[in-house]
Design an enzyme around this catalytic site. Sequence first.
Site, mmCIF file in Angstrom:
data_model
loop_
_atom_site.group_PDB
_atom_site.id
_atom_site.type_symbol
_atom_site.label_atom_id
_atom_site.label_comp_id
_atom_site.label_asym_id
_atom_site.label_seq_id
_atom_site.Cartn_x
_atom_site.Cartn_y
_atom_site.Cartn_z
ATOM 1 N N GLY A 33 -0.196 -3.512 4.094
ATOM 2 C CA GLY A 33 -0.824 -2.197 4.077
ATOM 3 C C GLY A 33 -0.068 -1.244 4.963
ATOM 4 N N SER A 34 -0.644 -0.984 6.131
ATOM 5 C CA SER A 34 -0.053 -0.018 7.038
ATOM 6 C C SER A 34 1.294 -0.479 7.574
ATOM 7 C CB SER A 34 -1.022 0.211 8.204
ATOM 8 O OG SER A 34 -2.341 0.319 7.719
ATOM 9 N N ASP A 40 0.845 -1.191 0.000
ATOM 10 C CA ASP A 40 0.000 0.000 0.000
ATOM 11 C C ASP A 40 0.878 1.238 0.000
ATOM 12 O OD1 ASP A 40 -2.283 -1.481 0.114
ATOM 13 O OD2 ASP A 40 -2.851 -0.925 2.160
ATOM 14 N N GLY A 86 -5.212 -2.564 8.892
ATOM 15 C CA GLY A 86 -4.860 -1.382 9.667
ATOM 16 C C GLY A 86 -4.643 -1.651 11.142
ATOM 17 N N GLY A 135 -3.101 -6.870 8.426
ATOM 18 C CA GLY A 135 -2.366 -6.942 9.687
ATOM 19 C C GLY A 135 -0.945 -7.447 9.583
ATOM 20 N N LYS A 154 -7.983 0.956 -5.128
ATOM 21 C CA LYS A 154 -9.201 0.415 -4.536
ATOM 22 C C LYS A 154 -10.422 1.213 -4.952
ATOM 23 C CE LYS A 154 -6.958 -1.150 -0.227
ATOM 24 N NZ LYS A 154 -7.128 -2.603 -0.203
#
Lengths: 333, 197
Positions: free
Chosen positions: A272-273, A57, A186, A251, A114
């Site tokens: 992602g994060s 991301d 997240g 995660g 997205k």
Amino acid sequence: MVDAYIFLERLRDLLYSLLEQRDRARESGLEVIPLREAVPLVKYGFISMFKGGVIMDVTSDKQAEIAEDAGAVGVMVLDKLPYDVRMAGGVARTADLRVIESVMNTITIPVSAKCRIGHSEEARLLEEIGVDLIDESEVLTPVDEKAHIDKWAFKTPFVNGARNLPEALRRIYEGASMIRTKGEPGTGNVAEAVKHMKLVNRDIAMLRGHYLRGDYEAIWVYSKENSVPYELTLLTARLGRLPVVNFAAGGIATPADAALMMWLGADGVFVGSGIFKSSDPEARARAIVLATSFYDDPEAVVEAQKMVSEKQAMMGIDIRSLKPEQLMQVRGV
Amino acid sequence: MRVGVLALQGDFLEHAEILRELGVEAVYVKKPGDLAGIDALIIPGGESTTIGNLISARNLGEPIAELARSGVPIMGTCAGAILLARKIVDRVVGETKQYRLGLMDIGVVRNAFGRQRNSFTARISLEGVGEVSAAFIRAPAIVEAWGGARILGYIDHPVAGRVGVAAQQGSMLALSFHPEIAGDRRIYSYFLDLARR
């Protein structure tokens, strides 16, 4: 009824005579086969090129360059990282098209973005500007509580989230070329990703057992009870795996997290994060790429895990501290 | 016969499946030691930057170059062809600094036919092989060949024009398409014949 049988027999004869004519034309070199763009084969084929890789991301050109240099197989452009979506609240929508275009002009690896669940117009915009993969994602605010997008209508491949096998098969039936097990995005907590991967594995193992025993009735009952097409369920049982490429998501924050998901049968991972909410994104991105490719080589995973420090990992969120309405995974089932 | 398939990232599984169907032993190559005793090597499709990074991180570049020097046949498909090329240019961002094996005297343009929505299948004709079905996925074009390299086949593309899609240099093959996705066995027979020689 006999009329119907005779009709079907004639139809069959006609089909075979057409096939014979086609073969004759092909042999004599008369047939001109044009390029066939965006056919299912190249959609599924494109996704199979991702296997063993990491899609990261990103929210800017700078982050996209870091991801490419670290060896990502693709980037996903978002307005906010899932962690920040959680913190910001409000309605989360598709990213700024100018930012997506700018990323496409900066890096050479595939660029995904997205759109909201059910928002076929956002998807059309993404296809128009030329993104390589569209994620119909529960990280954004869904616009349709009942139906997902008809993905067969697009030239661009889609990836969809799933928490279990029936969800995955429903998305594939709607035209998804790729699945990602949802996890809880997240959070920096890989627990839900593990749970979802194991749920998928459990059902596949059960179906495979039915298939090997020749118990097609049990496969039929499973498809009926879970509102999934029988043919797709049978195909899954025969293959003993999801019929499309499946990446783990939600995660993943450390190299060991990525390797764990690969051991559980993921074809690759989405991060992602985990990377850009840490304080060592360059090293962490590189380490997660290494651990994903070499998950079955403990020496390499140790080396990858040593490239990062737990002191610099993103702060995690315990899923049990989230209120039910804060969960993203339950959106769009 | 044992054929190694570089299995760092990409569609190595599809290559191995076809090899096994053809009755050839396929082994995955992830570290230098895995190269021992193989009669040929396939570098699969995937992301050329990712595979290049991992080749470099795991010190596989020199052993693969050594294999090439000793005459062991190597076939690169799509990303694999990019890694074999000496010159790499991207259609959008231009010259790339990415890691390459640089074993063949060819120049490629990455993503020459456009982005993913422009990916396509077609039938193409290759010298020495015949007509094969091919899947072009964010594919590179082979735009020049010099020295020992020779272009084996072309495609007439509405946007990219007439460009090379396969090249050979000694026992090395670079293909800009995916025979492993379109399921074409003829190109494998051609490649395996190089290994049998």
